[in-house]
Design an enzyme around this catalytic site. Structure first.
Site, short mmCIF file in Angstrom:
data_model
loop_
_atom_site.label_atom_id
_atom_site.label_comp_id
_atom_site.label_asym_id
_atom_site.label_seq_id
_atom_site.Cartn_x
_atom_site.Cartn_y
_atom_site.Cartn_z
N GLN A 162 16.37 -35.25 10.76
CA GLN A 162 15.25 -34.82 9.92
C GLN A 162 14.55 -36.09 9.44
OE1 GLN A 162 13.51 -32.12 8.90
NE2 GLN A 162 12.32 -33.49 7.60
N GLN A 164 11.09 -36.51 8.17
CA GLN A 164 10.17 -36.48 7.02
C GLN A 164 10.97 -36.51 5.71
OE1 GLN A 164 7.68 -32.99 6.70
NE2 GLN A 164 6.03 -34.09 5.72
N GLY A 291 13.41 -24.90 5.56
CA GLY A 291 13.15 -23.66 6.29
C GLY A 291 12.71 -24.00 7.70
N GLY A 292 11.74 -24.89 7.76
CA GLY A 292 11.25 -25.30 9.06
C GLY A 292 10.70 -26.71 8.99
N GLU A 294 7.99 -29.20 11.30
CA GLU A 294 6.97 -29.09 12.35
C GLU A 294 7.06 -30.17 13.42
OE1 GLU A 294 6.62 -29.94 9.16
OE2 GLU A 294 4.98 -31.34 8.80
N HIS A 318 3.56 -21.09 9.71
CA HIS A 318 3.38 -22.33 8.95
C HIS A 318 3.64 -23.56 9.84
CE1 HIS A 318 3.57 -24.83 5.25
NE2 HIS A 318 4.39 -25.55 5.99
N GLU A 319 4.78 -23.57 10.48
CA GLU A 319 5.12 -24.76 11.29
C GLU A 319 4.15 -24.90 12.47
OE1 GLU A 319 6.84 -26.53 9.59
OE2 GLU A 319 7.90 -25.08 8.36
N HIS A 322 0.95 -26.51 11.42
CA HIS A 322 1.05 -27.97 11.31
C HIS A 322 0.63 -28.69 12.60
CE1 HIS A 322 2.58 -29.09 7.40
NE2 HIS A 322 3.63 -28.27 7.46
N GLU A 341 0.19 -30.16 3.63
CA GLU A 341 0.78 -28.86 3.32
C GLU A 341 -0.21 -27.81 2.81
OE1 GLU A 341 3.58 -28.05 4.41
OE2 GLU A 341 4.49 -30.00 4.83
N ASP A 396 10.02 -37.66 -1.67
CA ASP A 396 10.55 -36.31 -1.84
C ASP A 396 10.13 -35.68 -3.16
OD1 ASP A 396 12.10 -35.38 0.24
OD2 ASP A 396 13.78 -34.97 -1.12
N TYR A 404 1.66 -27.47 -1.75
CA TYR A 404 1.53 -26.27 -0.91
C TYR A 404 0.56 -25.26 -1.53
CZ TYR A 404 5.75 -27.74 1.61
OH TYR A 404 6.66 -28.42 2.37
N LYS A 576 15.71 -25.29 -0.66
CA LYS A 576 14.87 -24.37 -1.43
C LYS A 576 15.71 -23.27 -2.10
CE LYS A 576 11.92 -20.57 -0.32
NZ LYS A 576 11.13 -19.85 0.65
N1 BES Z 1 7.00 -30.34 6.59
C1 BES Z 1 7.66 -29.37 5.79
C2 BES Z 1 9.07 -29.76 5.43
C3 BES Z 1 9.22 -31.07 4.72
C4 BES Z 1 8.32 -31.49 3.77
C5 BES Z 1 10.30 -31.87 4.99
C6 BES Z 1 8.49 -32.73 3.13
C7 BES Z 1 10.47 -33.08 4.36
C8 BES Z 1 9.57 -33.52 3.42
C9 BES Z 1 7.63 -28.00 6.44
O1 BES Z 1 6.48 -27.73 7.14
C10 BES Z 1 7.70 -26.97 5.35
O2 BES Z 1 6.80 -26.94 4.57
N2 BES Z 1 8.74 -26.17 5.33
C11 BES Z 1 8.93 -25.14 4.34
C12 BES Z 1 8.61 -23.78 4.90
C13 BES Z 1 7.23 -23.32 4.74
C14 BES Z 1 7.11 -21.88 5.22
C15 BES Z 1 6.65 -23.46 3.37
C16 BES Z 1 10.40 -25.10 3.96
O3 BES Z 1 11.19 -25.73 4.64
O4 BES Z 1 10.74 -24.41 3.01
ZN ZN Z 2 4.79 -27.51 5.87
#
Ligand code: BES
Ligand code: ZN
Length: 620
Positions: A162, A164, A291-292, A294, A318-319, A322, A341, A396, A404, A576
């Site tokens: 991972q 990011q 969750g995901g 991209e 969502h992904e 991106h 986001e 972070d 978002y 989350k």
């Molecule tokens: N890019 C993000 C995940 C992320 C953000 C990882 C910042 C590390 C640092 C990904 O696209 C994301 O937003 N995932 C969300 C799900 C989404 C449906 C809101 C998640 O993982 O909860």
């Molecule tokens: Zn995202």
């Protein structure tokens, strides 16, 4: 200058004067500047006079030692530099060579908790190629090495990375700024019975000899380089879409994500061609901290969205979104994270609306608004700005619902101001004009003002939204008739009893809204009555589980369902969900219960979740 632009100008000017944020906003970070050598962003040590353009990665995964060993060979753009600087964290650097295997000097700088160490390499003004021989350590923060017990099929080990926001440097020495793009190819060697996949062109079958070759031909920032290794199988969804998963998960995942090709088509119809060739999804083990993610061409997804009823697939929308917002047009620094986001949430909801109707998208937006309100309440005011100043902090910290959901509502406001047709045309153009480029907040506001605000003669309090705290007064109002009925049911449960509610046609989103609106002072008897009537504790929908367990902890009902909560926290590593549950233990005076569960579950979690929970629960 018209009055409204004057207003915007004054607000922005005042803001610049009194806020340190703007100082961190380095507008030089998209293009290397010939005359000035600049640091590219606050979270990378790299400098603009020598930057990486292509990576050739060659690694072997040793599952016994839990290390990756090999080299990263870079083609660089060199403007007469005599040093090139890479970001590293916890890497063992063995040696560095230039063209023709010529050894060169290097030095690792001082360690920083978040940023790691700069790797300074001696080069010549004519140097075009640098190769770094290195290995990772077993606790590399980006990489999780899973034993068979932590996978779906429990037979083979698994690995995923991972990157990011700034973790790619813990498995690849790189110029780890979202402002630097490069193409890559990779040669990865893994145990013969496993398959490797990356954010690149991928195999659909195991190679037999454990060797895999990958190519990413579009330039991407380092945070999007990703790899997974496991007992994987591929299944096709549509002509351009498919799933990688462990054998026992594949069929379920193919059903759950069965609309992915339709999402891709819908996205292209709205905002232009998909430029990454294929769009596949890999279903990871449940310890995946998000969750995901991209990763281009290959979204990394938690298995917890496989609910059996396709109810949580907005995550895929969502992904996928991106692929435009984030991967094609990238935030220049992590201070501009909302550009990644906020646009993606907006785009995600448009995809969902197109496929499943406005009512569905409204429910998503309202749940999002609730998340936004909660974050505005919890966060310090300066962290509720869209544009952040994360200098000296972990990026972070900026990963909140502000980026978002406040981002989403700002874009929704713009849409409402100019009308959807014009907004959509503008957004398509935005993606087209900035494709494979980065953009920072200041540049974005200039673009927005010139190409949308002025031509349409509208008035928008941009500076207040972007550089101010909280939720501005003109935030678009979303309503949902279906949620209004749920609100009435929440009342009715308390006055007339759970058995009097008609819920046969409720979607998981309505249930989620229901649970979120239960008071935190319900009696044990009432909690039990609700649980018996709606069997929340036995739910297999992770959103419902997490929301219900949180209410249960806050209401002191958790003792009755401790095995279920324990099991959930043991298996699922998605931050989350972990954060609100452990926080609820802490804030309800049950810190020790939380700590005990955590002590057992911690070995299952990825470093990203561990770091947050360690801080939250005050453990090391
Ligand atoms: N890019 C993000 C995940 C992320 C953000 C990882 C910042 C590390 C640092 C990904 O696209 C994301 O937003 N995932 C969300 C799900 C989404 C449906 C809101 C998640 O993982 O909860
Ligand atoms: Zn995202």
């Amino acid at each position: 200058m018209k009055l409204k632009y004057l207003y915007l100008f004054i607000f922005a000017a005042l803001y610049i004067q009194c806020s340190p944020d703007q100082n961190a906003d380095n507008s030089n970070n998209t293009q290397p500047n010939e005359s000035k050598v600049v640091q590219l962003d606050d979270h990378s040590y790299s400098k603009s006079d020598a930057i990486t353009k292509h990576l050739n990665l060659n690694l072997t995964a040793d599952f016994d030692k839990k290390i990756l060993t090999g080299f990263a060979r870079y083609k660089i753009q060199n403007q007469n530099a005599t040093k090139i600087i890479f970001d590293t964290k916890d890497l063992n650097i063995q040696s560095v060579t230039l063209e023709n295997d010529q050894k060169t000097g290097f030095k690792l700088g001082q360690k920083d908790d978040h940023m790691g160490q700069p790797l300074e390499i001696d080069i010549k003004p004519t140097t075009k190629e640098v190769t770094i021989y290195y290995s990772t350590i077993p606790t590399s923060e980006a990489v999780q090495w899973l034993n068979p017990q932590q996978t779906a099929d429990k037979k083979h080990p698994f690995l995923f990375t991972q990157g990011q926001a700034i973790l790619t440097r813990t498995w690849i020495p790189c110029q780890d700024s979202p402002g630097i793009r490069m193409t890559y190819d990779a040669d990865i060697t893994v145990p013969k019975d496993l398959m490797a996949v990356m954010s690149a062109s991928n195999p659909t079958k195991k190679s037999g000899d454990g060797k895999y070759h990958f190519e990413m031909k579009q330039p991407i920032p380092p945070y999007l380089i990703a790899m997974a290794i496991g007992d994987l199988e591929f299944g096709k969804i549509g002509a351009h879409t498919g799933i990688y998963a462990e054998p026992s998960m594949l069929k379920k995942a193919l059903y759950e994500f069965g609309d992915t090709e339709k999402m891709l088509v819908a996205a292209e119809e709205m905002y232009g061609k998909y430029l990454w060739d294929r769009y596949d999804i890999i279903v990871l083990p449940p310890s995946f901290p998000f969750g995901g993610m991209e990763n281009p061409r290959l979204t990394f997804a938690t298995p917890t969205v496989i609910a059996g009823d396709r109810s949580l697939t907005s995550l895929i929308a969502h992904e996928l979104a991106h692929s435009w917002s984030g991967n094609l047009v990238t935030n220049a620094t992590w201070n501009d994270f909302w550009l990644n986001e906020g646009f993606t949430v907006y785009f995600e909801r448009r995809i969902m609306e197109k496929l499943y109707g406005a009512e569905y998208a409204e429910m998503l937006s309202l749940l999002g608004y609730q998340d936004l309100e909660a974050d505005v309440k919890d966060l310090e005011a300066h962290d509720t700005h869209l544009h952040l100043n994360l200098h000296g902090r972990n990026p972070d910290d900026g990963m909140t619902d502000i980026a978002y959901e406040k981002g989403y509502f700002f874009l929704k406001l713009l849409e409402e101001q100019v009308g959807r047709d014009k907004f959509d045309k503008w957004l398509s153009n935005y993606f087209k004009e900035h494709a494979f480029k980065t953009i920072n907040t200041k540049q974005f506001i200039e673009y927005l003002t010139e190409s949308l605000i002025k031509p349409n003669n509208v008035e928008v309090n941009i500076a207040e939204w972007v550089y101010g705290p909280g939720i501005p007064n003109n935030c678009p109002q979303v309503t949902s008739d279906r949620f209004n009925l749920v609100d009435a049911a929440v009342e009715q449960v308390q006055t007339k009893g759970a058995s009097t509610i008609q819920t046969r046609t409720w979607s998981p989103h309505e249930w989620l809204h229901f649970i979120r609106h239960l008071p935190t002072d319900l009696s044990q008897a009432k909690m039990k009555e609700i649980d018996n009537a709606f069997t929340f504790s036995k739910s297999t929908n992770c959103e419902i589980q997490a929301a219900w367990y949180e209410v249960a902890i806050k209401n002191g009902y958790f003792q009755n369902i401790l095995p279920e909560i324990d099991q959930f926290l043991f298996e699922v590593g998605r931050r989350k969900f972990l954060t609100p549950l452990y926080r609820a233990f802490k804030e309800s005076g049950n810190l020790e219960v939380g700590r005990k569960i955590y002590a057992k579950a911690k070995p299952n979690y990825h470093a990203i979740s561990v770091q947050t929970m360690d801080g939250l629960l005050g453990v090391e």
